[in-house]
Design a protein around this motif. Structure first.
Motif, PDB file in Angstrom:
ATOM      1  N   GLY A  33       0.773  -1.236   0.000  1.00 33.55           N
ATOM      2  CA  GLY A  33       0.000   0.000   0.000  1.00 33.55           C
ATOM      3  C   GLY A  33       0.803   1.284   0.000  1.00 33.55           C
ATOM      4  O   GLY A  33       0.228   2.363  -0.009  1.00 33.55           O
ATOM      5  N   ILE A  34       2.137   1.201   0.044  1.00 31.78           N
ATOM      6  CA  ILE A  34       2.905   2.445   0.036  1.00 31.78           C
ATOM      7  C   ILE A  34       4.022   2.368  -0.999  1.00 31.78           C
ATOM      8  O   ILE A  34       4.526   1.293  -1.303  1.00 31.78           O
ATOM      9  CB  ILE A  34       3.514   2.787   1.424  1.00 31.78           C
ATOM     10  N   PRO A  35       4.403   3.526  -1.549  1.00 34.47           N
ATOM     11  CA  PRO A  35       5.404   3.516  -2.619  1.00 34.47           C
ATOM     12  C   PRO A  35       6.843   3.488  -2.107  1.00 34.47           C
ATOM     13  O   PRO A  35       7.765   3.533  -2.902  1.00 34.47           O
ATOM     14  CB  PRO A  35       5.123   4.823  -3.355  1.00 34.47           C
ATOM     15  N   TRP A  36       7.041   3.455  -0.774  1.00 32.32           N
ATOM     16  CA  TRP A  36       8.402   3.486  -0.248  1.00 32.32           C
ATOM     17  C   TRP A  36       8.860   2.110   0.206  1.00 32.32           C
ATOM     18  O   TRP A  36       8.047   1.247   0.541  1.00 32.32           O
ATOM     19  CB  TRP A  36       8.494   4.457   0.931  1.00 32.32           C
ATOM     20  N   LEU A  37      10.165   1.976   0.245  1.00 37.46           N
ATOM     21  CA  LEU A  37      10.759   0.725   0.697  1.00 37.46           C
ATOM     22  C   LEU A  37      11.921   1.086   1.622  1.00 37.46           C
ATOM     23  O   LEU A  37      12.750   1.941   1.271  1.00 37.46           O
ATOM     24  CB  LEU A  37      11.257  -0.058  -0.528  1.00 37.46           C
ATOM     25  N   GLY A  38      11.955   0.460   2.796  1.00 34.46           N
ATOM     26  CA  GLY A  38      13.092   0.653   3.697  1.00 34.46           C
ATOM     27  C   GLY A  38      14.215  -0.265   3.254  1.00 34.46           C
ATOM     28  O   GLY A  38      14.034  -1.469   3.178  1.00 34.46           O
ATOM     29  N   VAL A  39      15.367   0.305   2.940  1.00 34.84           N
ATOM     30  CA  VAL A  39      16.469  -0.508   2.437  1.00 34.84           C
ATOM     31  C   VAL A  39      17.728  -0.175   3.236  1.00 34.84           C
ATOM     32  O   VAL A  39      17.904   0.963   3.667  1.00 34.84           O
ATOM     33  CB  VAL A  39      16.660  -0.266   0.914  1.00 34.84           C
ATOM     34  N   PHE A  40      18.556  -1.180   3.497  1.00 33.78           N
ATOM     35  CA  PHE A  40      19.845  -0.913   4.136  1.00 33.78           C
ATOM     36  C   PHE A  40      20.896  -1.902   3.688  1.00 33.78           C
ATOM     37  O   PHE A  40      20.576  -2.924   3.086  1.00 33.78           O
ATOM     38  CB  PHE A  40      19.755  -0.786   5.657  1.00 33.78           C
ATOM     39  N   LEU A  41      22.142  -1.532   3.952  1.00 31.42           N
ATOM     40  CA  LEU A  41      23.278  -2.317   3.492  1.00 31.42           C
ATOM     41  C   LEU A  41      23.861  -3.106   4.664  1.00 31.42           C
ATOM     42  O   LEU A  41      23.736  -2.695   5.815  1.00 31.42           O
ATOM     43  CB  LEU A  41      24.351  -1.395   2.905  1.00 31.42           C
ATOM     44  N   PRO A  42      24.539  -4.220   4.376  1.00 30.46           N
ATOM     45  CA  PRO A  42      25.167  -5.000   5.446  1.00 30.46           C
ATOM     46  C   PRO A  42      26.136  -4.123   6.231  1.00 30.46           C
ATOM     47  O   PRO A  42      26.841  -3.304   5.636  1.00 30.46           O
ATOM     48  CB  PRO A  42      25.928  -6.089   4.692  1.00 30.46           C
ATOM     49  N   TYR A  43      26.167  -4.304   7.556  1.00 29.27           N
ATOM     50  CA  TYR A  43      27.076  -3.486   8.356  1.00 29.27           C
ATOM     51  C   TYR A  43      27.948  -4.338   9.271  1.00 29.27           C
ATOM     52  O   TYR A  43      28.797  -3.822   9.982  1.00 29.27           O
ATOM     53  CB  TYR A  43      26.310  -2.432   9.157  1.00 29.27           C
ATOM     54  N   ALA A  44      27.694  -5.651   9.295  1.00 30.49           N
ATOM     55  CA  ALA A  44      28.513  -6.554  10.097  1.00 30.49           C
ATOM     56  C   ALA A  44      29.084  -7.616   9.154  1.00 30.49           C
ATOM     57  O   ALA A  44      28.440  -7.974   8.168  1.00 30.49           O
ATOM     58  CB  ALA A  44      27.665  -7.207  11.184  1.00 30.49           C
ATOM     59  N   PRO A  45      30.292  -8.132   9.464  1.00 26.76           N
ATOM     60  CA  PRO A  45      30.897  -9.127   8.571  1.00 26.76           C
ATOM     61  C   PRO A  45      29.979 -10.322   8.330  1.00 26.76           C
ATOM     62  O   PRO A  45      29.875 -10.809   7.205  1.00 26.76           O
ATOM     63  CB  PRO A  45      32.160  -9.551   9.329  1.00 26.76           C
ATOM     64  N   LEU A  46      29.289 -10.754   9.375  1.00 22.29           N
ATOM     65  CA  LEU A  46      28.383 -11.894   9.250  1.00 22.29           C
ATOM     66  C   LEU A  46      27.315 -11.629   8.182  1.00 22.29           C
ATOM     67  O   LEU A  46      26.933 -12.513   7.413  1.00 22.29           O
ATOM     68  CB  LEU A  46      27.733 -12.174  10.617  1.00 22.29           C
ATOM     69  N   GLN A  47      26.836 -10.387   8.129  1.00 26.21           N
ATOM     70  CA  GLN A  47      25.819 -10.034   7.128  1.00 26.21           C
ATOM     71  C   GLN A  47      26.420 -10.010   5.720  1.00 26.21           C
ATOM     72  O   GLN A  47      25.794 -10.473   4.764  1.00 26.21           O
ATOM     73  CB  GLN A  47      25.203  -8.672   7.466  1.00 26.21           C
ATOM     74  N   HIS A  48      27.626  -9.486   5.601  1.00 28.88           N
ATOM     75  CA  HIS A  48      28.283  -9.497   4.285  1.00 28.88           C
ATOM     76  C   HIS A  48      28.416 -10.926   3.769  1.00 28.88           C
ATOM     77  O   HIS A  48      28.243 -11.190   2.582  1.00 28.88           O
ATOM     78  CB  HIS A  48      29.671  -8.851   4.372  1.00 28.88           C
ATOM     79  N   LEU A  49      28.711 -11.847   4.687  1.00 28.15           N
ATOM     80  CA  LEU A  49      28.919 -13.244   4.273  1.00 28.15           C
ATOM     81  C   LEU A  49      27.642 -13.864   3.709  1.00 28.15           C
ATOM     82  O   LEU A  49      27.698 -14.718   2.831  1.00 28.15           O
ATOM     83  CB  LEU A  49      29.436 -14.075   5.453  1.00 28.15           C
ATOM     84  N   LEU A  50      26.474 -13.423   4.208  1.00 25.01           N
ATOM     85  CA  LEU A  50      25.211 -13.958   3.686  1.00 25.01           C
ATOM     86  C   LEU A  50      25.037 -13.593   2.215  1.00 25.01           C
ATOM     87  O   LEU A  50      24.432 -14.326   1.446  1.00 25.01           O
ATOM     88  CB  LEU A  50      24.024 -13.423   4.487  1.00 25.01           C
ATOM     89  N   PHE A  51      25.573 -12.429   1.848  1.00 22.91           N
ATOM     90  CA  PHE A  51      25.366 -11.940   0.483  1.00 22.91           C
ATOM     91  C   PHE A  51      26.486 -12.358  -0.469  1.00 22.91           C
ATOM     92  O   PHE A  51      26.454 -12.016  -1.641  1.00 22.91           O
ATOM     93  CB  PHE A  51      25.218 -10.414   0.485  1.00 22.91           C
TER      94      PHE A  51
END
Ligand SMILES: [Zn+2]
Ligand SMILES: [Zn+2]
Length: 779
Positions: free
Chosen positions: A310-328
């Motif tokens: 129902g809304i045109p916006w999207l909350g987006v963010f980038l990995p900030y911890a090494p563990l998160q980078h590894l998921l991507f």
């Protein structure tokens, strides 16, 4: 201690003492200064003390000048220099430069840095197969890594952090001890040999055998599972954001139905694929705080529809911890929902055992680690509003950075509002806001508040002498503050809600003179006992007068009118002179509902009067979009803005200004009869909804601009300060600023704290500081 020998002097040595204030501890500042000093062939030393760092330099005048210039322009990424003062002292003939150990004495004013995202150097090592930290989920250095969330108390030193249980291996220790190493005194320094580790668990707490828990987590996510992943400030609940069924399952289990979810993506290119990013949004996404940034969603992307319905916006963010980078690292992972690990509205889970209990019915598996999180801290949420970053939720990456106050104060505690609570501690010229704490009325909410208060007051060694709270007698924070004050025999100071909003924005801009404040908000308790929220105030920091406000309308059903915007629509239409059958038809109410509401309003039963602009937005959304009920705060207004956002140059619906007979203390009332009449006429004529929504926004802005012009004529004030939750609305924020500037006003908007209730405690602190100062000068 380390030393080098500068080249033989052929000039008369000078010596200077240099004091640097700002964010200069725990951010690699001493090795940076060590390097500069040795490069400039200067002797002396650097040490931390309670006010920041103290440097003494001895050598050529030219070398010292060059040092001072480079100190400012080559500052390490996480450091922030607020001031540099230098004093000439007698030369001692010293011949080397040393880093002296920190001795903590007296009161502390530097505290703990904020958590910072993995830096480019660490990211390179993480992905480098020959690096000794290849794929190590907890690598960090002085330019990045956890800070606030792993620290028990000051001084910020490894024994005071949750890294104390991981003795460093000889290699890590060597880096830690070497002033020229990127990991010199990096308190969370660790590697595969000596640091924290990850493992997978079932929801029942049994560990799952795995040679690569991260790779197995990725497989589970790709199969549609919900995985609870322990992060920096708490657990996340992760699912594949392109898998509709998985997102829906997460919503059902978490009891989070309509509220948008944020997605984490690999990098900036990936973010561009899902969102139409502006340059400012791209910059904000990449700051070390790595907030969730609300930006316009690209249509036709792979993101599941139920992520932000129902809304045109999207909350987006980038990995900030090494563990998160590894998921991507796995190219099949494109976008992950990474939402706070909690049941809707509860504080985020941080402890392994707590997570097993609280998230066991939500997650299919847990990716655990054994580094303790000591401070709960949600992801921050921000948006570019009117071209500049605005806080929506100020937490990880920003807390506990100091925010300057324009007036020095005794040690005080400002407890903030009710929902989305944030408190502030202040002393001297600075306030320290807590992380976003959520709703206090939640059983665990108050516990989180009290735990965070104990921690932050230890951290900054602030023992409050004054307690500041909202005027609202029904706020949990108010009764808590009064009890806290009376138990300790402290003075308490009440501050009106909308005055606190304006004061917060004034204080950010160091304004202490009289200004016109547009406090455009949901609800706040007024001095007349009514619910305010569409206010034109004449403010100084210590006091205010109410100059104008939106006309009062009843809120039939009180709180339930907030959850059911059709009730507000009905009340607004009746107040604007529409017949009951017209109001019924326009709001989609049943005969029975309409009848009941009319009687309630006539007899004043459970129908408090409000001048809230937020409620006017709700009413308009109910009429224009037929939005009868909302599932989360401000949903109706957000949807209305979404419909209108791209319409430019709309002809505004006209709000009339009426001179009041000092109604509620104000001299002008903003009347909405003609406004509603024009809106309904357009609706009946079949004007496109986007146009109606745009004219609604333009009308609101014009109404308040006219009221500000009125105030200028009456008072001769040309500075306008904008605050209140409605300033999260980009369209209103932009129209107001542009329109006010066109009228010749100087306009001030928030930069450092939220315009919503998240900024309230900072405003309360500023008001109290001003009141105390006024009293002191009278004595
Ligand atoms: Zn780093
Ligand atoms: Zn190690």
């Amino acid at each position: 201690m380390t030393s080098v020998t500068p080249s033989e002097p052929d000039w008369e040595a000078v010596r200077r003492s240099i004091r640097v204030r700002g964010v200069v501890q725990g951010v690699g500042f001493r090795p940076f200064v060590y390097r500069l000093a040795t490069e400039e062939h200067l002797a002396g030393f650097i040490g931390n003390d309670t006010n920041g760092v103290i440097i003494e330099l001895e050598g050529s005048g030219r070398g010292i000048s060059s040092f001072l210039r480079r100190l400012r322009c080559e500052t390490p990424p996480l450091a922030r220099i607020d001031s540099v003062t230098t004093t000439d002292i007698a030369a001692t003939g010293e011949s080397s430069f040393r880093i002296v150990s920190s001795e903590v004495v007296g009161s502390v004013s530097t505290g703990i840095p904020a958590d910072a995202a993995t830096c480019p150097d660490c990211l390179r090592e993480l992905l480098d197969p020959i690096d000794r930290r290849y794929r190590y989920p907890f690598l960090n250095c002085t330019n990045c890594g956890p800070r606030f969330t792993i620290t028990r108390r000051i001084p910020y030193d490894r024994p005071q952090t949750s890294m104390s249980v991981f003795p460093m291996c000889p290699e890590c220790q060597g880096e830690y001890d070497d002033p020229l190493n990127r990991r010199f005194h990096a308190q969370p320094n660790a590697c595969w040999q000596c640091g924290p580790r990850v493992w997978l668990e079932t929801p029942q707490g049994a560990s799952i055998a795995s040679t690569d828990p991260v790779a197995d987590t990725i497989e589970r996510l790709l199969q549609g599972e919900v995985v609870a992943i322990k992060g920096i400030g708490g657990f996340h609940l992760a699912v594949d954001a392109t898998n509709e069924a998985a997102v829906e399952r997460l919503r059902q289990r978490k009891h989070r139905y309509g509220k948008p979810l944020a997605i984490m993506v690999r990098d900036l290119d990936a973010a561009r694929a899902f969102c139409e990013l502006t340059l400012e949004e791209e910059a904000l996404l990449q700051t070390p705080a790595r907030p969730i940034v609300l930006s316009r969603a690209r249509s036709g992307s792979d993101i599941a529809r139920s992520v932000g319905p129902g809304i045109p916006w999207l909350g987006v963010f980038l990995p900030y911890a090494p563990l998160q980078h590894l998921l991507f690292v796995d190219s099949r992972v494109n976008a992950l929902i990474m939402t706070s690990g909690n049941l809707s509205e509860e504080p985020i889970a941080i402890d392994n055992e707590e997570a097993r209990v609280r998230l066991g019915n939500i997650a299919d598996a847990f990716l655990m680690h054994d580094r303790e999180i000591l401070q709960r801290c949600d992801d921050s949420v921000a948006a570019i509003v009117d071209g500049v970053p605005q806080h929506i939720r100020r937490a990880r990456g920003y807390v506990p950075l100091a925010i300057p106050l324009p007036i020095e104060t005794l040690p005080l505690l400002a407890v903030g509002g009710h929902l989305k609570n944030v408190f502030a501690l202040a002393r001297g010229g600075f306030a320290y806001q807590s992380q976003h704490l959520g709703d206090l009325e939640n059983p665990t909410g108050l516990e989180f508040f009290e735990h965070s208060l104990v921690h932050l007051s230890h951290t900054f060694e602030i023992e409050p002498q004054i307690v500041v709270h909202d005027l609202h007698p029904g706020y949990l924070s108010t009764s808590w503050a009064k009890r806290y004050a009376s138990e300790r025999n402290l003075r308490s100071i009440p501050v009106q809600h909308h005055h606190a909003h304006i004061a917060a924005c004034m204080a950010e801009h160091s304004l202490t003179n009289r200004v016109i404040g547009l406090s455009l908000d949901g609800t706040g308790y007024g001095t007349d006992g009514r619910i305010w929220g569409g206010e034109v105030l004449i403010c100084t920091l210590d006091r205010f007068d109410r100059f104008a406000h939106l006309d009062y309308v009843p809120m039939p059903g009180g709180e339930s009118a907030i959850r059911e915007p059709w009730r507000m629509a009905f009340a607004h239409l009746i107040s604007a002179g529409f017949r009951e059958d017209e109001a019924r038809e326009l709001t989609g109410a049943s005969d029975q509902e309409a009848h009941l509401l009319s009687r309630m309003m006539e007899r004043g039963i459970n129908s408090p009067l409000t001048s809230s602009l937020g409620r006017l937005f709700d009413a308009a959304a109910a009429v224009i979009l037929k939005r009868r009920k909302v599932e989360y705060d401000a949903q109706a207004a957000i949807e209305l803005e979404g419909v209108a956002a791209r319409e430019a140059d709309a002809r505004p619906y006209l709000i009339e200004l009426h001179q009041a007979v000092r109604d509620g203390g104000a001299s002008v009332v903003l009347k909405l009869d003609g406004f509603w009449r024009a809106l309904v006429d357009d609706l009946r004529r079949g004007v496109p909804l986007a146009g109606i929504a745009a004219q609604f926004h333009a009308g609101i802005s014009d109404g308040f601009i006219a009221a500000a012009a009125n105030a200028r004529n009456a008072m001769g004030i040309t500075q306008v300060v904008l605050s209140g939750g409605c300033l999260h609305n980009r369209l209103v924020a932009r129209l107001l600023r542009a329109g006010l500037e066109e009228e010749g006003f100087e306009v001030f908007a928030h930069r450092q704290v939220s315009p919503g209730d998240g900024g309230l405690s900072y405003g309360q602190a500023a008001v109290a500081a001003a009141i105390l100062e006024v009293e002191a000068t009278r004595q």
